[in-house]
Write a protein that holds these residues in place. Structure first.
Motif: not given
Length: 396
Positions: A241-265
């Protein structure tokens, strides 16, 4: 006479089932016709790559603030349910004492039934109606707890089930004895809390704080880090979606949804999603505000969902649900959302369709608000509990 109701929680941690059940407990306790209490099998939980203390959990704080008595046994809840053999003698006696004071017991999902089986094995289980409140559409992923549910039902320890969706009831029916009292109470939400924006300054401040321009489209995934939720599929769709929409942003929230979580990163890296437009927030306490800045509330789950609260909460705030076909999700959004196959290109295309006709979809979501209210759900729970208590009275 005030009915005394005890709810059994495996623990306090982030998740839709705990949000919903706590909403029911707080709502019924406030009505004064029923007095509710909670017994948690653990004091903390290690879930979704996160250690969560019961006392820090928003559901715990909300119930405590509403005057609901909460007792927590020792130990830590993990990915696997707590086996009946794991409970200490002291915990069994504390649990038996709490249950003996109740007219009805509600088990939040099937996992706490292991405690009741342990009590019965030690001759400590009081005679009280027990209803299991079920919130999945794939019982096979409940592990050994599914066997505890079946055993409790077949031996008369379990009186009834209350499912949050038809798909849940149908999925569990094949594991339960014929003739067991089975009820369905569809989910509802607090539409006073989950409501469209009325404060432009609040919305602008949240966007600024997240680094999202005021007029940028926002796609939101509110889910824990779990293969069931399939955040990788969301990120692959975001990359398309981002490739066709350079203005769009994507938000992820919830337990484990952090870059400290190597699996998610690693999922972010593998999906090649644009790092400057992907915002990972972890557990948040301001979900109503996040829904208010979203244009789309997405669900990319692979299995297990029943009636996902995020779709209803997002719609009540004016966001458009776009979901895969899991559990009752399609039925829940049929008047105001879109259902997609589990394909990143199809999902990205659905997001695009919503953004192209944003006003229409927003109006449809807001028009659905009256049917999403928790009032009906709480009334149905109240009647179910009264029915179980009456059954006990007649049997006495």
């Amino acid at each position: 006479m005030t009915l005394r109701v005890l709810s059994l929680y495996e623990g306090f941690f982030a998740g839709g089932a705990r949000i919903l059940h706590s909403d029911v407990v707080a709502g019924l306790h406030a009505g004064r016709e029923q007095s509710h209490a909670v017994l948690s099998l653990s004091a903390q939980a290690r879930r979704d790559a996160t250690v969560q203390s019961a006392h820090d959990d928003p559901r715990y704080r909300r119930l405590a603030g509403a005057g609901v008595e909460i007792t927590a046994l020792g130990g830590t809840a993990g990915a696997e349910p707590m086996d009946p053999s794991s409970f200490r003698e002291l915990d069994l006696h504390r649990a038996a004492e709490a249950i003996a004071q109740a007219d009805v017991v509600l088990s939040l999902k099937e996992q706490p039934l292991g405690l009741l089986l342990a009590l019965r094995a030690h001759g400590l289980m009081p005679s009280v109606p027990v209803a299991a409140c079920l919130h999945r559409s794939d019982p096979s992923h409940s592990g050994s707890a599914l066997g505890w549910l079946r055993e409790a039902a077949e031996t008369g320890l379990l009186t009834a089930t209350i499912s949050c969706a038809r798909s849940t009831d149908e999925a569990y029916a094949q594991h339960l004895p014929f003739g067991l009292d089975r009820r369905v109470v569809p989910n509802g939400i607090d539409t006073d809390v989950f409501a469209p924006a009325t404060d432009a300054a609040e919305t602008a401040a949240l966007r600024t704080g997240l680094g999202i321009p005021f007029d940028a489209p926002v796609i939101l995934l509110a889910a824990r880090f779990d293969e069931m939720k399939d955040p990788g599929l969301f990120l692959r769709a975001a990359a398309r979606h981002a490739a066709a929409h350079p203005d769009a942003h994507y938000v992820l929230c919830g337990a484990g949804m952090t870059c400290d979580n190597a699996g998610f990163a690693s999922l972010i890296t593998d999906a090649a999603a644009p790092a400057d437009r992907v915002h990972v927030l972890g557990i948040r306490s301001d979900m109503p505000a996040l829904y208010r800045i979203a244009d789309v509330v997405a669900l990319t789950s692979a299995y297990g969902e029943a009636s996902p609260l995020c779709l209803l909460e997002g719609a009540a705030a004016g966001a458009t649900p776009v979901t895969t076909d899991v559990g009752d999700a399609a039925r829940s959004v049929e008047r105001f959302g879109l259902v997609t196959p589990r394909d990143p290109d199809a999902i990205a295309s659905a997001w695009d369709a919503v953004l192209r006709d944003r006003d229409h979809y927003r109006d449809a979501a807001l028009a659905a608000r009256p049917g999403l209210s928790r009032g009906r759900m709480i009334d149905e729970y109240r009647l179910a509990i009264e029915s179980l208590a009456e059954r006990r009275r007649l049997a006495a």
